[in-house]
Design a protein around this motif. Structure first.
Motif, PDB file in Angstrom:
ATOM      1  N   LEU A 260     -29.780 -21.025  47.339  1.00  0.00           N
ATOM      2  CA  LEU A 260     -28.637 -21.777  46.842  1.00  0.00           C
ATOM      3  C   LEU A 260     -27.890 -21.035  45.737  1.00  0.00           C
ATOM      4  CD1 LEU A 260     -27.080 -24.499  46.871  1.00  0.00           C
ATOM      5  CD2 LEU A 260     -28.693 -25.283  45.139  1.00  0.00           C
ATOM      6  N   LEU A 261     -28.616 -20.310  44.880  1.00  0.00           N
ATOM      7  CA  LEU A 261     -28.012 -19.672  43.709  1.00  0.00           C
ATOM      8  C   LEU A 261     -27.574 -18.227  43.923  1.00  0.00           C
ATOM      9  CD1 LEU A 261     -30.387 -21.006  40.913  1.00  0.00           C
ATOM     10  CD2 LEU A 261     -28.099 -21.818  41.492  1.00  0.00           C
ATOM     11  N   THR A 262     -28.104 -17.546  44.925  1.00  0.00           N
ATOM     12  CA  THR A 262     -27.783 -16.135  45.123  1.00  0.00           C
ATOM     13  C   THR A 262     -26.280 -15.943  45.282  1.00  0.00           C
ATOM     14  OG1 THR A 262     -29.937 -15.659  46.086  1.00  0.00           O
ATOM     15  CG2 THR A 262     -28.164 -14.120  46.599  1.00  0.00           C
ATOM     16  N   GLY A 263     -25.724 -15.091  44.443  1.00  0.00           N
ATOM     17  CA  GLY A 263     -24.304 -14.769  44.505  1.00  0.00           C
ATOM     18  C   GLY A 263     -23.381 -15.827  43.938  1.00  0.00           C
ATOM     19  N   LYS A 264     -23.930 -16.908  43.387  1.00  0.00           N
ATOM     20  CA  LYS A 264     -23.104 -17.998  42.854  1.00  0.00           C
ATOM     21  C   LYS A 264     -22.954 -17.882  41.350  1.00  0.00           C
ATOM     22  CE  LYS A 264     -22.757 -20.398  46.729  1.00  0.00           C
ATOM     23  NZ  LYS A 264     -23.862 -20.197  47.562  1.00  0.00           N
ATOM     24  N   ARG A 265     -21.774 -18.219  40.856  1.00  0.00           N
ATOM     25  CA  ARG A 265     -21.588 -18.325  39.413  1.00  0.00           C
ATOM     26  C   ARG A 265     -22.365 -19.555  38.946  1.00  0.00           C
ATOM     27  NH1 ARG A 265     -15.292 -18.201  38.812  1.00  0.00           N
ATOM     28  NH2 ARG A 265     -15.533 -19.373  40.714  1.00  0.00           N
ATOM     29  N   THR A 266     -23.164 -19.379  37.899  1.00  0.00           N
ATOM     30  CA  THR A 266     -24.090 -20.426  37.483  1.00  0.00           C
ATOM     31  C   THR A 266     -23.926 -20.723  36.001  1.00  0.00           C
ATOM     32  OG1 THR A 266     -25.652 -19.599  39.127  1.00  0.00           O
ATOM     33  CG2 THR A 266     -26.541 -21.035  37.445  1.00  0.00           C
ATOM     34  N   ILE A 267     -24.065 -21.994  35.659  1.00  0.00           N
ATOM     35  CA  ILE A 267     -24.044 -22.431  34.263  1.00  0.00           C
ATOM     36  C   ILE A 267     -25.444 -22.931  33.933  1.00  0.00           C
ATOM     37  CG2 ILE A 267     -23.113 -24.069  32.596  1.00  0.00           C
ATOM     38  CD1 ILE A 267     -20.567 -24.147  34.329  1.00  0.00           C
ATOM     39  N   LEU A 268     -26.022 -22.402  32.874  1.00  0.00           N
ATOM     40  CA  LEU A 268     -27.341 -22.816  32.413  1.00  0.00           C
ATOM     41  C   LEU A 268     -27.180 -23.494  31.068  1.00  0.00           C
ATOM     42  CD1 LEU A 268     -30.443 -22.803  32.719  1.00  0.00           C
ATOM     43  CD2 LEU A 268     -30.425 -20.568  31.580  1.00  0.00           C
ATOM     44  N   MET A 269     -27.492 -24.771  31.006  1.00  0.00           N
ATOM     45  CA  MET A 269     -27.417 -25.531  29.767  1.00  0.00           C
ATOM     46  C   MET A 269     -28.838 -25.736  29.258  1.00  0.00           C
ATOM     47  SD  MET A 269     -24.172 -25.901  29.624  1.00  0.00           S
ATOM     48  CE  MET A 269     -23.854 -27.085  28.351  1.00  0.00           C
ATOM     49  N   VAL A 270     -29.103 -25.302  28.028  1.00  0.00           N
ATOM     50  CA  VAL A 270     -30.443 -25.333  27.457  1.00  0.00           C
ATOM     51  C   VAL A 270     -30.389 -26.096  26.139  1.00  0.00           C
ATOM     52  CG1 VAL A 270     -32.365 -23.908  26.662  1.00  0.00           C
ATOM     53  CG2 VAL A 270     -30.886 -23.082  28.490  1.00  0.00           C
ATOM     54  N   ASP A 271     -31.398 -26.948  25.893  1.00  0.00           N
ATOM     55  CA  ASP A 271     -31.375 -27.725  24.653  1.00  0.00           C
ATOM     56  C   ASP A 271     -32.208 -27.109  23.533  1.00  0.00           C
ATOM     57  OD1 ASP A 271     -33.923 -28.314  25.494  1.00  0.00           O
ATOM     58  OD2 ASP A 271     -33.680 -30.484  25.422  1.00  0.00           O
ATOM     59  N   SER A 272     -32.541 -25.855  23.672  1.00  0.00           N
ATOM     60  CA  SER A 272     -33.277 -25.154  22.625  1.00  0.00           C
ATOM     61  C   SER A 272     -32.437 -23.990  22.112  1.00  0.00           C
ATOM     62  CB  SER A 272     -34.604 -24.623  23.173  1.00  0.00           C
ATOM     63  OG  SER A 272     -35.175 -23.724  22.265  1.00  0.00           O
ATOM     64  N   GLU A 273     -32.064 -24.087  20.849  1.00  0.00           N
ATOM     65  CA  GLU A 273     -31.240 -23.031  20.257  1.00  0.00           C
ATOM     66  C   GLU A 273     -31.953 -21.686  20.281  1.00  0.00           C
ATOM     67  OE1 GLU A 273     -28.842 -22.275  16.090  1.00  0.00           O
ATOM     68  OE2 GLU A 273     -29.391 -24.315  16.650  1.00  0.00           O
ATOM     69  N   SER A 274     -33.259 -21.683  20.039  1.00  0.00           N
ATOM     70  CA  SER A 274     -33.994 -20.411  20.032  1.00  0.00           C
ATOM     71  C   SER A 274     -34.066 -19.800  21.429  1.00  0.00           C
ATOM     72  CB  SER A 274     -35.392 -20.597  19.450  1.00  0.00           C
ATOM     73  OG  SER A 274     -36.138 -21.508  20.218  1.00  0.00           O
ATOM     74  N   VAL A 275     -34.192 -20.618  22.463  1.00  0.00           N
ATOM     75  CA  VAL A 275     -34.216 -20.095  23.835  1.00  0.00           C
ATOM     76  C   VAL A 275     -32.858 -19.525  24.206  1.00  0.00           C
ATOM     77  CG1 VAL A 275     -34.475 -20.696  26.279  1.00  0.00           C
ATOM     78  CG2 VAL A 275     -36.099 -21.577  24.597  1.00  0.00           C
ATOM     79  N   VAL A 276     -31.792 -20.245  23.886  1.00  0.00           N
ATOM     80  CA  VAL A 276     -30.444 -19.736  24.160  1.00  0.00           C
ATOM     81  C   VAL A 276     -30.241 -18.408  23.443  1.00  0.00           C
ATOM     82  CG1 VAL A 276     -27.967 -20.144  23.794  1.00  0.00           C
ATOM     83  CG2 VAL A 276     -29.423 -21.996  24.609  1.00  0.00           C
TER      84      VAL A 276
END
Length: 108
Positions: A24-40
């Motif tokens: 599903l994700l291969t070659g697709k523009r993706t948005i990753l929303m993360v709720d951890s500032e340190s992980v981002v």
């Protein structure tokens, strides 16, 4: 994505969302929303002061590269993270919104 040791080793936290959704994700523009500032911060910088997180970050970017997946990473407040409740065992929103669930396949 979960880089938290409470649930999975860091290397699995990267592969669970991406491995099962590879086609599903291969070659697709993706948005990753993360709720951890340190992980981002670690994902955007590409490293962390913690060795296990550095490995997880490297695994993450390898998956992104292998899947030719341009990605945008941003932080979302914990209260705005719809998956937050589920990760803590609160499945109320799942029922309210009719979300489907699937068993994660942990890659070795």
């Amino acid at each position: 994505m979960n880089l938290n040791r409470r649930n999975y080793p860091p290397e699995h936290g990267i592969r669970i969302p991406f491995g099962d959704l590879k086609e599903l994700l291969t070659g697709k523009r993706t948005i990753l929303m993360v709720d951890s500032e340190s992980v981002v911060g670690a994902l955007i910088k590409g490293y962390s002061s913690k060795e296990d997180i550095c490995q997880a970050v490297a695994d993450f970017w390898n998956v992104v590269r292998e899947q030719d997946m341009p990605i945008y990473i941003d932080r979302i407040p914990t209260d705005g993270n719809l998956a937050g409740g589920v990760s803590r065992g609160n499945w109320r929103l799942v029922g309210e919104h009719g979300w489907a669930s699937a068993k994660a396949q942990i890659q070795k």
